[in-house]
Enzyme design. Structure first.
Site, PDB file in Angstrom:
ATOM      1  N   ASN A 206       0.788  -1.361   0.061  1.00 51.88           N
ATOM      2  CA  ASN A 206      -0.026   0.023  -0.086  1.00 51.88           C
ATOM      3  C   ASN A 206       0.900   1.294   0.084  1.00 51.88           C
ATOM      4  O   ASN A 206       2.219   0.893  -0.077  1.00 51.88           O
ATOM      5  CB  ASN A 206      -0.888   0.052   1.186  1.00 51.88           C
ATOM      6  CG  ASN A 206      -0.112   0.026   2.457  1.00 51.88           C
ATOM      7  OD1 ASN A 206       0.552   0.910   2.867  1.00 51.88           O
ATOM      8  ND2 ASN A 206      -0.423  -1.494   3.140  1.00 51.88           N
ATOM      9  N   PRO A 304      -4.126 -11.849  10.456  1.00 54.85           N
ATOM     10  CA  PRO A 304      -4.595 -11.663  11.798  1.00 54.85           C
ATOM     11  C   PRO A 304      -4.810 -10.081  11.944  1.00 54.85           C
ATOM     12  O   PRO A 304      -3.774  -9.572  11.171  1.00 54.85           O
ATOM     13  CB  PRO A 304      -3.554 -12.377  12.545  1.00 54.85           C
ATOM     14  CG  PRO A 304      -2.319 -12.236  11.780  1.00 54.85           C
ATOM     15  CD  PRO A 304      -2.913 -12.609  10.200  1.00 54.85           C
ATOM     16  N   ASP A 305      -5.427  -9.795  12.930  1.00 54.48           N
ATOM     17  CA  ASP A 305      -5.791  -8.174  13.039  1.00 54.48           C
ATOM     18  C   ASP A 305      -4.696  -7.982  14.363  1.00 54.48           C
ATOM     19  O   ASP A 305      -5.029  -8.567  15.490  1.00 54.48           O
ATOM     20  CB  ASP A 305      -7.070  -7.697  13.334  1.00 54.48           C
ATOM     21  CG  ASP A 305      -7.050  -6.391  13.583  1.00 54.48           C
ATOM     22  OD1 ASP A 305      -6.436  -5.715  14.290  1.00 54.48           O
ATOM     23  OD2 ASP A 305      -8.034  -5.604  12.780  1.00 54.48           O
ATOM     24  N   PHE A 322      -5.320   3.330  14.693  1.00 57.65           N
ATOM     25  CA  PHE A 322      -5.381   4.394  13.512  1.00 57.65           C
ATOM     26  C   PHE A 322      -6.295   3.811  12.777  1.00 57.65           C
ATOM     27  O   PHE A 322      -6.680   2.778  12.461  1.00 57.65           O
ATOM     28  CB  PHE A 322      -4.180   4.443  12.666  1.00 57.65           C
ATOM     29  CG  PHE A 322      -3.241   5.501  13.189  1.00 57.65           C
ATOM     30  CD1 PHE A 322      -2.389   5.313  14.516  1.00 57.65           C
ATOM     31  CD2 PHE A 322      -3.087   6.886  12.552  1.00 57.65           C
ATOM     32  CE1 PHE A 322      -1.677   6.416  15.075  1.00 57.65           C
ATOM     33  CE2 PHE A 322      -2.179   7.666  13.244  1.00 57.65           C
ATOM     34  CZ  PHE A 322      -1.416   7.651  14.385  1.00 57.65           C
ATOM     35  N   LYS A 336     -15.101   1.463  14.611  1.00 58.00           N
ATOM     36  CA  LYS A 336     -13.569   0.929  14.773  1.00 58.00           C
ATOM     37  C   LYS A 336     -13.123   0.893  16.313  1.00 58.00           C
ATOM     38  O   LYS A 336     -12.526  -0.035  16.683  1.00 58.00           O
ATOM     39  CB  LYS A 336     -12.513   1.353  13.714  1.00 58.00           C
ATOM     40  CG  LYS A 336     -11.382   0.575  13.396  1.00 58.00           C
ATOM     41  CD  LYS A 336     -10.757   0.898  12.364  1.00 58.00           C
ATOM     42  CE  LYS A 336     -11.186   0.869  10.893  1.00 58.00           C
ATOM     43  NZ  LYS A 336     -10.736   1.221   9.731  1.00 58.00           N
TER      44      LYS A 336
HETATM   45  O1  C5P Z   1      -9.449  -2.232  10.174  1.00 58.85           O
HETATM   46  P1  C5P Z   1      -8.320  -1.216   9.774  1.00 58.85           P
HETATM   47  O2  C5P Z   1      -7.312  -1.784   9.030  1.00 58.85           O
HETATM   48  O3  C5P Z   1      -8.804  -0.038   9.001  1.00 58.85           O
HETATM   49  O4  C5P Z   1      -7.658  -1.012  11.257  1.00 58.85           O
HETATM   50  C1  C5P Z   1      -6.801   0.062  11.288  1.00 58.85           C
HETATM   51  C2  C5P Z   1      -5.991  -0.099  12.647  1.00 58.85           C
HETATM   52  O5  C5P Z   1      -5.813  -1.544  12.786  1.00 58.85           O
HETATM   53  C3  C5P Z   1      -4.615   0.346  12.419  1.00 58.85           C
HETATM   54  O6  C5P Z   1      -4.224   0.844  13.774  1.00 58.85           O
HETATM   55  C4  C5P Z   1      -3.723  -0.716  11.952  1.00 58.85           C
HETATM   56  O7  C5P Z   1      -2.391  -0.660  12.368  1.00 58.85           O
HETATM   57  C5  C5P Z   1      -4.506  -2.186  12.784  1.00 58.85           C
HETATM   58  N1  C5P Z   1      -4.534  -3.323  11.923  1.00 58.85           N
HETATM   59  C6  C5P Z   1      -3.911  -4.393  12.590  1.00 58.85           C
HETATM   60  N2  C5P Z   1      -3.929  -5.483  11.842  1.00 58.85           N
HETATM   61  C7  C5P Z   1      -4.363  -5.589  10.735  1.00 58.85           C
HETATM   62  C8  C5P Z   1      -5.171  -4.528  10.089  1.00 58.85           C
HETATM   63  C9  C5P Z   1      -5.171  -3.397  10.905  1.00 58.85           C
HETATM   64  O8  C5P Z   1      -3.097  -4.141  13.549  1.00 58.85           O
HETATM   65  N3  C5P Z   1      -4.434  -6.704  10.129  1.00 58.85           N
END
Ligand code: C5P
Length: 398
Positions: A206, A304-305, A322, A336
């Site tokens: 990105n 994974p998030d 963020f 969020k």
């Molecule tokens: O859901 P979204 O990607 O928009 O969320 C953004 C936030 O979640 C940011 O703080 C980003 O660093 C974190 N994030 C994460 N792991 C992911 C996707 C996003 O930690 N797989």
């Protein structure tokens, strides 16, 4: 923030780097006054610093360039900080002992502003027990010691004693006037964009430049925190003075690095633009164009998030997330913040944020929504740290 910096230059070959330092500080908008020892003037002519700083260069106590013969008082009272770069073993020893036998050391003794020294000397001189004792004394007296770095020296020997580079000194200097709102805090930050391989030469990434995360790492360091940084693809240099920094290219690697470094952290700031999906069928060898012309099928699977996984831990650090959105910024950000269970969320518009050196953000917590003006990522980071410190103090009930 415009500051008046009193730059002391003592007699080491690293004095040639101080010209670049004056140029950088002026470029950042600061006022710079230079004071040199006689031996410094043997290395670089005072006229160089006069031209670069736009101010007269003072050389000795009998120098009357400031009019009333009180240069040791006048200049130090006007200064917000004093930095001695290069600081020789001799000048360090004098300051540690309170000796004031030239204008530079007299100013160091007479100042009321913070003082930093950037040692520059041969490795044996640096390791000399007397010098080490003097450095410990300066630290005990509240003087900041910037560096020195290790590497090849002017004398041809290799080891510790090289003065930090001008850009590193300019980076560290604001720490001297930044309030220590994160003192004794350990902060883990992710920055930059992740990269998901399709084959050995292609991937999904990105437009994140990493500037916001890097600015936050600097701002947290300046506020007194011990900063660990995990970074993906970034376009700016890693700041000096971090506790540790390591690269993690893919989302999974970043997840692993964050969870490995998480123990003992007080704060986790997730700035990285992490890929939501990775390639399920990544190829070991470069994908070839087919004779039939039919394009390859790239299958995706969810990553994974990282942020949500950290925020869900029983003893989670204070989490800052963020939200980069291209539309409905505030509504998506509110949702969020709740969904990822983070006490502070920074919302920004992708068009204004990604790849830019400026940003315009909204800070969302459970008791405030604060819209900040469009400003540099450095200023934005300082404002985020201020809000973070407020929320941390509230959490502790102080
Ligand atoms: O859901 P979204 O990607 O928009 O969320 C953004 C936030 O979640 C940011 O703080 C980003 O660093 C974190 N994030 C994460 N792991 C992911 C996707 C996003 O930690 N797989």
């Amino acid at each position: 923030m415009r500051k008046h910096i009193l730059l002391g230059i003592s007699g080491g070959i690293a004095a040639y780097k101080s010209g670049e330092l004056v140029r950088l500080l002026k470029k950042q908008g600061h006022e710079v006054s230079v004071v040199m020892t006689r031996s410094a003037a043997e290395f670089v002519a005072p006229a160089t610093f006069q031209a670069l700083s736009g101010n007269p260069v003072l050389l000795d106590t009998h120098d009357n360039a400031l009019g009333n013969g009180m240069a040791h008082i006048n200049q130090t009272r006007a200064a917000d900080v004093m930095l001695i770069a290069p600081a020789t073993a001799n000048t360090i020893a004098k300051i540690a002992g309170g000796v004031a036998d030239n204008l530079l050391t007299t100013q160091a003794a007479a100042r009321t502003c913070p003082l930093a020294v950037a040692p520059a000397m041969n490795v044996a001189m640096w390791n000399n027990p007397a010098n080490q004792r003097n450095i410990r004394q300066l630290c005990a007296d509240g003087v900041a010691v910037f560096g020195p770095a290790a590497g090849e020296q002017a004398c041809g020997e290799i080891g510790q004693g090289r003065m930090l580079e001008a850009v590193e000194l300019a980076d560290l200097l604001p720490d001297l006037w930044t309030p220590k709102s994160l003192q004794n805090k350990k902060v883990l930050i992710t920055a930059g964009g992740t990269f998901e391989s399709i084959d050995p030469v292609r991937g999904i990434t990105n437009l994140s430049s990493g500037q916001m995360g890097i600015a936050l790492a600097r701002a947290c360091r300046a506020a007194g925190a011990e900063v660990s940084l995990v970074y993906g693809q970034i376009q700016s240099a890693i700041p000096i003075g971090l506790h540790r920094s390591e690269q993690a290219i893919s989302a999974q690697q970043m997840y692993d690095a964050v969870h490995r470094l998480l123990s003992g952290q007080d704060v986790f700031i997730s700035v990285a633009a992490v890929a939501d999906y990775r390639v399920k069928n990544a190829q070991e060898h470069k994908i070839k164009k087919t004779a039939s012309g039919s394009p390859p099928v790239i299958e995706l699977t969810e990553n994974p998030d990282i942020l949500a996984s950290v925020a869900a831990l029983p003893n989670a650090p204070f989490c800052v997330g963020f939200a980069a959105e291209s539309q409905n910024v505030l509504a998506f950000a509110r949702e969020k913040r709740i969904r990822k269970n983070v006490p502070l969320l920074v919302a920004n518009n992708t068009a204004l944020a990604m790849g830019q050196s400026t940003n315009q953000v909204i800070l969302l917590s459970d008791d405030a929504e604060t819209e900040l003006p469009l400003m540099s990522k450095t200023d934005t980071a300082a404002a985020i740290v201020q809000e973070l410190a407020r929320l941390l103090a509230r959490t502790k009930g102080v």
